[in-house]
Write a protein that holds these residues in place. Structure first.
Motif, PDB file in Angstrom:
ATOM      1  N   ARG A 150       1.247  -5.833 -13.528  1.00  0.00           N
ATOM      2  CA  ARG A 150       2.300  -5.803 -14.550  1.00  0.00           C
ATOM      3  C   ARG A 150       1.902  -4.835 -15.642  1.00  0.00           C
ATOM      4  O   ARG A 150       0.715  -4.674 -15.924  1.00  0.00           O
ATOM      5  N   GLY A 151       2.910  -4.230 -16.273  1.00  0.00           N
ATOM      6  CA  GLY A 151       2.594  -3.290 -17.352  1.00  0.00           C
ATOM      7  C   GLY A 151       3.853  -2.677 -17.904  1.00  0.00           C
ATOM      8  O   GLY A 151       4.856  -3.375 -18.079  1.00  0.00           O
ATOM      9  N   ALA A 152       3.803  -1.355 -18.131  1.00  0.00           N
ATOM     10  CA  ALA A 152       4.949  -0.663 -18.719  1.00  0.00           C
ATOM     11  C   ALA A 152       6.120  -0.671 -17.740  1.00  0.00           C
ATOM     12  O   ALA A 152       5.935  -0.797 -16.526  1.00  0.00           O
ATOM     13  N   THR A 153       7.324  -0.523 -18.291  1.00  0.00           N
ATOM     14  CA  THR A 153       8.506  -0.461 -17.423  1.00  0.00           C
ATOM     15  C   THR A 153       9.129   0.928 -17.413  1.00  0.00           C
ATOM     16  O   THR A 153       9.928   1.241 -16.547  1.00  0.00           O
ATOM     17  N   ARG A 154       8.774   1.773 -18.401  1.00  0.00           N
ATOM     18  CA  ARG A 154       9.392   3.104 -18.472  1.00  0.00           C
ATOM     19  C   ARG A 154       8.335   4.171 -18.734  1.00  0.00           C
ATOM     20  O   ARG A 154       7.291   3.895 -19.335  1.00  0.00           O
ATOM     21  N   ASP A 155       8.640   5.407 -18.318  1.00  0.00           N
ATOM     22  CA  ASP A 155       7.705   6.528 -18.456  1.00  0.00           C
ATOM     23  C   ASP A 155       7.116   6.632 -19.866  1.00  0.00           C
ATOM     24  O   ASP A 155       5.918   6.872 -20.043  1.00  0.00           O
ATOM     25  N   GLU A 156       7.982   6.507 -20.870  1.00  0.00           N
ATOM     26  CA  GLU A 156       7.534   6.792 -22.253  1.00  0.00           C
ATOM     27  C   GLU A 156       6.439   5.856 -22.736  1.00  0.00           C
ATOM     28  O   GLU A 156       5.739   6.156 -23.705  1.00  0.00           O
ATOM     29  N   ASN A 157       6.275   4.705 -22.038  1.00  0.00           N
ATOM     30  CA  ASN A 157       5.205   3.763 -22.411  1.00  0.00           C
ATOM     31  C   ASN A 157       4.105   3.691 -21.369  1.00  0.00           C
ATOM     32  O   ASN A 157       3.189   2.879 -21.488  1.00  0.00           O
ATOM     33  N   ALA A 158       4.219   4.523 -20.346  1.00  0.00           N
ATOM     34  CA  ALA A 158       3.366   4.312 -19.174  1.00  0.00           C
ATOM     35  C   ALA A 158       2.216   5.317 -19.050  1.00  0.00           C
ATOM     36  O   ALA A 158       2.311   6.455 -19.504  1.00  0.00           O
ATOM     37  N   VAL A 159       1.144   4.864 -18.411  1.00  0.00           N
ATOM     38  CA  VAL A 159       0.022   5.734 -18.050  1.00  0.00           C
ATOM     39  C   VAL A 159       0.148   6.062 -16.555  1.00  0.00           C
ATOM     40  O   VAL A 159       0.134   5.168 -15.714  1.00  0.00           O
ATOM     41  N   LEU A 184       5.749  15.915 -15.827  1.00  0.00           N
ATOM     42  CA  LEU A 184       5.130  14.578 -15.889  1.00  0.00           C
ATOM     43  C   LEU A 184       4.383  14.393 -17.208  1.00  0.00           C
ATOM     44  O   LEU A 184       4.457  13.330 -17.840  1.00  0.00           O
ATOM     45  N   VAL A 185       3.665  15.446 -17.622  1.00  0.00           N
ATOM     46  CA  VAL A 185       2.914  15.373 -18.888  1.00  0.00           C
ATOM     47  C   VAL A 185       3.880  15.103 -20.042  1.00  0.00           C
ATOM     48  O   VAL A 185       3.582  14.329 -20.960  1.00  0.00           O
ATOM     49  N   ASN A 186       5.053  15.719 -19.995  1.00  0.00           N
ATOM     50  CA  ASN A 186       6.040  15.502 -21.055  1.00  0.00           C
ATOM     51  C   ASN A 186       6.682  14.123 -20.988  1.00  0.00           C
ATOM     52  O   ASN A 186       6.928  13.501 -22.009  1.00  0.00           O
ATOM     53  N   ALA A 187       6.954  13.652 -19.777  1.00  0.00           N
ATOM     54  CA  ALA A 187       7.733  12.411 -19.630  1.00  0.00           C
ATOM     55  C   ALA A 187       6.898  11.156 -19.861  1.00  0.00           C
ATOM     56  O   ALA A 187       7.386  10.180 -20.437  1.00  0.00           O
ATOM     57  N   PHE A 188       5.640  11.175 -19.406  1.00  0.00           N
ATOM     58  CA  PHE A 188       4.812   9.963 -19.498  1.00  0.00           C
ATOM     59  C   PHE A 188       4.053   9.921 -20.827  1.00  0.00           C
ATOM     60  O   PHE A 188       3.715  10.972 -21.391  1.00  0.00           O
ATOM     61  N   ALA A 189       3.767   8.708 -21.279  1.00  0.00           N
ATOM     62  CA  ALA A 189       2.965   8.563 -22.496  1.00  0.00           C
ATOM     63  C   ALA A 189       1.616   9.242 -22.296  1.00  0.00           C
ATOM     64  O   ALA A 189       1.119   9.950 -23.173  1.00  0.00           O
ATOM     65  N   THR A 190       1.021   9.049 -21.122  1.00  0.00           N
ATOM     66  CA  THR A 190      -0.314   9.578 -20.833  1.00  0.00           C
ATOM     67  C   THR A 190      -0.413   9.907 -19.348  1.00  0.00           C
ATOM     68  O   THR A 190       0.073   9.142 -18.512  1.00  0.00           O
ATOM     69  N   VAL A 191      -1.055  11.042 -19.045  1.00  0.00           N
ATOM     70  CA  VAL A 191      -1.317  11.409 -17.650  1.00  0.00           C
ATOM     71  C   VAL A 191      -2.830  11.610 -17.495  1.00  0.00           C
ATOM     72  O   VAL A 191      -3.451  12.283 -18.312  1.00  0.00           O
ATOM     73  N   ALA A 205      -3.028  -2.299  -9.353  1.00  0.00           N
ATOM     74  CA  ALA A 205      -2.922  -3.699  -8.902  1.00  0.00           C
ATOM     75  C   ALA A 205      -3.306  -4.662 -10.026  1.00  0.00           C
ATOM     76  O   ALA A 205      -2.708  -5.722 -10.181  1.00  0.00           O
ATOM     77  N   ALA A 206      -4.300  -4.271 -10.810  1.00  0.00           N
ATOM     78  CA  ALA A 206      -4.773  -5.147 -11.886  1.00  0.00           C
ATOM     79  C   ALA A 206      -3.953  -4.993 -13.167  1.00  0.00           C
ATOM     80  O   ALA A 206      -4.182  -5.720 -14.140  1.00  0.00           O
ATOM     81  N   GLY A 207      -3.028  -4.023 -13.180  1.00  0.00           N
ATOM     82  CA  GLY A 207      -2.257  -3.765 -14.398  1.00  0.00           C
ATOM     83  C   GLY A 207      -3.069  -3.015 -15.447  1.00  0.00           C
ATOM     84  O   GLY A 207      -2.792  -3.113 -16.642  1.00  0.00           O
ATOM     85  N   TRP A 208      -4.073  -2.232 -15.010  1.00  0.00           N
ATOM     86  CA  TRP A 208      -4.890  -1.440 -15.942  1.00  0.00           C
ATOM     87  C   TRP A 208      -4.406   0.008 -15.989  1.00  0.00           C
ATOM     88  O   TRP A 208      -4.976   0.845 -16.701  1.00  0.00           O
ATOM     89  N   ALA A 209      -3.444   0.336 -15.136  1.00  0.00           N
ATOM     90  CA  ALA A 209      -2.740   1.620 -15.153  1.00  0.00           C
ATOM     91  C   ALA A 209      -1.350   1.286 -14.624  1.00  0.00           C
ATOM     92  O   ALA A 209      -1.174   0.270 -13.944  1.00  0.00           O
ATOM     93  N   ASP A 210      -0.367   2.116 -14.960  1.00  0.00           N
ATOM     94  CA  ASP A 210       1.012   1.730 -14.633  1.00  0.00           C
ATOM     95  C   ASP A 210       1.550   2.361 -13.355  1.00  0.00           C
ATOM     96  O   ASP A 210       2.264   1.710 -12.596  1.00  0.00           O
ATOM     97  N   VAL A 211       1.260   3.643 -13.171  1.00  0.00           N
ATOM     98  CA  VAL A 211       1.838   4.374 -12.038  1.00  0.00           C
ATOM     99  C   VAL A 211       0.745   5.232 -11.417  1.00  0.00           C
ATOM    100  O   VAL A 211      -0.095   5.800 -12.133  1.00  0.00           O
ATOM    101  N   ALA A 255       2.861   4.514  -6.330  1.00  0.00           N
ATOM    102  CA  ALA A 255       2.661   3.085  -6.583  1.00  0.00           C
ATOM    103  C   ALA A 255       2.915   2.816  -8.055  1.00  0.00           C
ATOM    104  O   ALA A 255       2.714   3.686  -8.902  1.00  0.00           O
ATOM    105  N   CYS A 256       3.369   1.612  -8.341  1.00  0.00           N
ATOM    106  CA  CYS A 256       3.581   1.254  -9.749  1.00  0.00           C
ATOM    107  C   CYS A 256       3.480  -0.255  -9.925  1.00  0.00           C
ATOM    108  O   CYS A 256       3.553  -1.015  -8.950  1.00  0.00           O
ATOM    109  N   VAL A 257       3.297  -0.634 -11.178  1.00  0.00           N
ATOM    110  CA  VAL A 257       3.250  -2.062 -11.490  1.00  0.00           C
ATOM    111  C   VAL A 257       4.631  -2.672 -11.254  1.00  0.00           C
ATOM    112  O   VAL A 257       5.650  -1.959 -11.309  1.00  0.00           O
ATOM    113  N   GLY A 258       4.666  -3.973 -11.008  1.00  0.00           N
ATOM    114  CA  GLY A 258       5.940  -4.658 -10.783  1.00  0.00           C
ATOM    115  C   GLY A 258       6.843  -4.496 -11.998  1.00  0.00           C
ATOM    116  O   GLY A 258       6.382  -4.535 -13.132  1.00  0.00           O
TER     117      GLY A 258
END
Ligand code: IPD
Ligand code: CA
Ligand code: CA
Length: 280
Positions: A150-159, A184-191, A205-211, A255-258
């Motif tokens: 589990r983690g972010a739901t949208r690019d702007e908050n996601a790693v 991708l660098v522009n869309a995601f919070a962090t790459v 899987a552990a929710g320590w990264a989002d995508v 892959a991404c968090v649920g």
């Protein structure tokens, strides 16, 4: 032959034993700047420790599941002489060799098991942190504690964690792949590009990264991690596989968090999902 949850847990326990058996060697060799040989090209390093760790893993797997087939990155296909012949292990003794060889602490041991065309167990072991990620048909854990993707739901908050573009993509698609990376660098919070597909997927899987997005992987890179991500409630989409092929044999993955909004993500276009009309 089908595998029930107790049998799957037993196989996961055997994979844990095999992965842990490499721990002392890998921790001792780490930051010793071992000599590096090259396989396909300058981007494909291997050390004596990759080969020795795989040997250790093969010995443990053969002892506990005699007759099973082992498909290893360094030693190829072995075993399968009777006994558990339908059981196939996919072994990457060090995923992230380039990191291991210089002393960057982001590499792991990856061991996945498939039977009857289904993934039934897998472990990703980080020997530096002594983190054991374990997947069975009964769920996913890290060091025995259940993990939830589990983690972010949208690019702007996601790693986003990716090795894209690699040298092969640069060769194939040149500047276009750099433009995609820029989007991708522009869309995601962090790459980030940490350099181990299996450990990255375990972190999703552990929710320590989002995508996580990767291309040019092999079954030994992802077999364990596919089960980890899915059992933890995340999403794993194989990319560019053969029709009817196994998910863990596809050369690419997303892959991404649920709960992550893949359809609204910049990665969907880069991964070719938008044009293919998926995901919804
Ligand atoms: C590599 C790593 C890397 C991924 C490559 C793999 P290796 O494995 O997982 O992150 O991008 O596709 O081959 O060579 O370190 O076992
Ligand atoms: Ca690998
Ligand atoms: Ca490897």
């Amino acid at each position: 032959m089908s595998v029930d949850v107790p049998a799957s847990r037993e196989l996961a326990g055997i994979a844990e034993l095999a992965a842990r058996a490499t721990g002392d060697r890998l921790r001792t060799a780490f930051r010793s700047r071992p000599e590096v040989d090259l396989k396909r090209d300058i981007h494909d390093p291997v050390t004596v420790h990759d080969r020795a760790a795989e040997e250790t893993i093969r010995e443990v797997l053969a002892e506990h599941t005699p007759g099973s087939v082992v498909v290893g990155e360094e030693g190829g296909v072995g075993g399968g002489d009777g006994g558990d012949g339908d059981l196939r292990w996919f072994v990457d003794p060090i995923d992230g060799t380039a990191n291991f060889a210089v002393g960057l602490p982001f590499f792991c041991v990856s061991i996945g098991a498939a039977m009857g065309g289904e993934l039934v167990a897998g472990v990703v072991y980080d020997p530096v942190r002594d983190d054991m990620f374990t997947a069975s048909l009964g769920g996913a854990t890290c060091n025995g504690e259940p993990i939830h993707s589990r983690g972010a739901t949208r690019d702007e908050n996601a790693v986003l964690v990716t090795g894209y573009p690699n040298a092969r993509e640069m060769h194939r698609r040149g500047e276009e792949s750099l433009r995609s990376f820029g989007s991708l660098v522009n869309a995601f919070a962090t790459v980030r590009r940490p350099g181990s597909a299996a450990l990255t997927l375990a972190h999703v899987a552990a929710g320590w990264a989002d995508v996580a997005y990767g291309t040019s992987v092999n079954a030994w890179d992802v077999a364990a991690a596919v089960l980890l991500v899915r059992q933890a409630g995340g999403t794993y989409l194989p990319l560019d596989g053969e029709p009817g092929g196994s998910d863990w044999e596809a050369p690419g993955y997303l892959a991404c968090v649920g709960g992550f909004d893949l359809g609204g993500s910049a990665i969907a276009e880069v991964a070719g999902l938008v044009n293919a009309g998926e995901p919804a």
